[in-house]
Design a protein around this motif. Sequence first.
Motif, PDB file in Angstrom:
ATOM      1  N   SER A 110       0.839  -1.201   0.000  1.00  0.00           N
ATOM      2  CA  SER A 110       0.000   0.000   0.000  1.00  0.00           C
ATOM      3  C   SER A 110       0.876   1.253   0.000  1.00  0.00           C
ATOM      4  CB  SER A 110      -0.902   0.015   1.231  1.00  0.00           C
ATOM      5  OG  SER A 110      -1.722  -1.131   1.262  1.00  0.00           O
ATOM      6  N   TYR A 111       0.346   2.316  -0.579  1.00  0.00           N
ATOM      7  CA  TYR A 111       1.058   3.594  -0.581  1.00  0.00           C
ATOM      8  C   TYR A 111       0.570   4.497   0.551  1.00  0.00           C
ATOM      9  CZ  TYR A 111       2.212   2.227  -5.414  1.00  0.00           C
ATOM     10  OH  TYR A 111       2.634   1.562  -6.538  1.00  0.00           O
ATOM     11  N   HIS A 207      -3.776   7.227  -6.758  1.00  0.00           N
ATOM     12  CA  HIS A 207      -3.580   5.820  -6.411  1.00  0.00           C
ATOM     13  C   HIS A 207      -4.743   5.281  -5.585  1.00  0.00           C
ATOM     14  CE1 HIS A 207       0.542   6.641  -7.685  1.00  0.00           C
ATOM     15  NE2 HIS A 207       0.648   7.563  -6.739  1.00  0.00           N
ATOM     16  N   LYS A 210      -4.465   1.911  -3.795  1.00  0.00           N
ATOM     17  CA  LYS A 210      -3.297   1.681  -2.946  1.00  0.00           C
ATOM     18  C   LYS A 210      -3.495   2.191  -1.519  1.00  0.00           C
ATOM     19  CE  LYS A 210      -0.359  -0.449  -5.641  1.00  0.00           C
ATOM     20  NZ  LYS A 210       0.204  -1.771  -5.273  1.00  0.00           N
TER      21      LYS A 210
END
Length: 310
Positions: A110-111, A207, A210
């Motif tokens: 994950s971001y 994102h 994410k």
Amino acid sequence: MLTALIPTKNHGIYLENLISNVLFAEGSPVWQLLICNDASTDDTAAILARHAGNPRIRVFENKASIGAIASSMTMYPYVETPYVMFMSSDDFFYPEQMGRLFGEMLERDSYVGFGKYTIQDGEQITELQHPGWRARFAEGADDFRALLGFDHYAFLCTTIFRKEFLPKHGVNAIPYDLSLNKKVSVDGLGEFRGHDWNVLIEMAAMHPEKFHFLDEYCGCFRKVASQLSSDEIYVHTGRATFEMALLLLRHLSDYTLRKRIKDSDTFRNAVKNLFYAKFSGVTEQAKQSDNFQQIYKPVILAADTLMNNM
């Protein structure tokens, strides 16, 4: 792998517990602490000096106060780990839960990872029930839609970012767009308060797949006197509505992003309802002020027109 950035000003009363909480508590995922003394006049400098020999702590000093956001961005280029988080020096997190959040972020690549948070007012701690946490699970939802429709729910004390995917603004490629400060500071009420919200919206726009949410309480927002985000300073003056209007115009001027809101009745209505709810908090006296009439009103009307044409 994780660095925490903490600006502090006259919060010496919290610092020893904060450093122990973030860096040394069992289960904490933080390896490096960067902390900036923003020209404090209490015993902050003396407290930080006691930690000068610790290689995991780096202390920065501002001779003149520049504010929390600018202080964090001064430290940001010195982050050497792949992951970073931002905190206020009067807040704290729950180390084991944050460690679990970080572990799950790594597993899922994950971001952005975030958890729920509590609110401490005096001796009372309340478990917040943010509607955005539920809304992001609704049919057709993603964090871009939910963040615009249900306000900022990823409190930075409980949020971890993968540094390389954060937004990059200005010549120093920092994640916070400090040009927003110039858009609001003319009202005399200080820097843009919604920087954290804007960073999350930008991440969600880029994102959306994410984000990772841990459905546990991972930290605590501490209410203290004279906070700039208090209702009296932020909501009742019209500044909160003004800032949301700026964010709506910024993000929904992009057709692709606007379509993500427009195509969902649920979230289109949610964005409008949130905007009008913020406006309803403005006092009648404030609406007659020069700030509102000359600075806020034109931008608020432009955002209202944009939404009503979606």
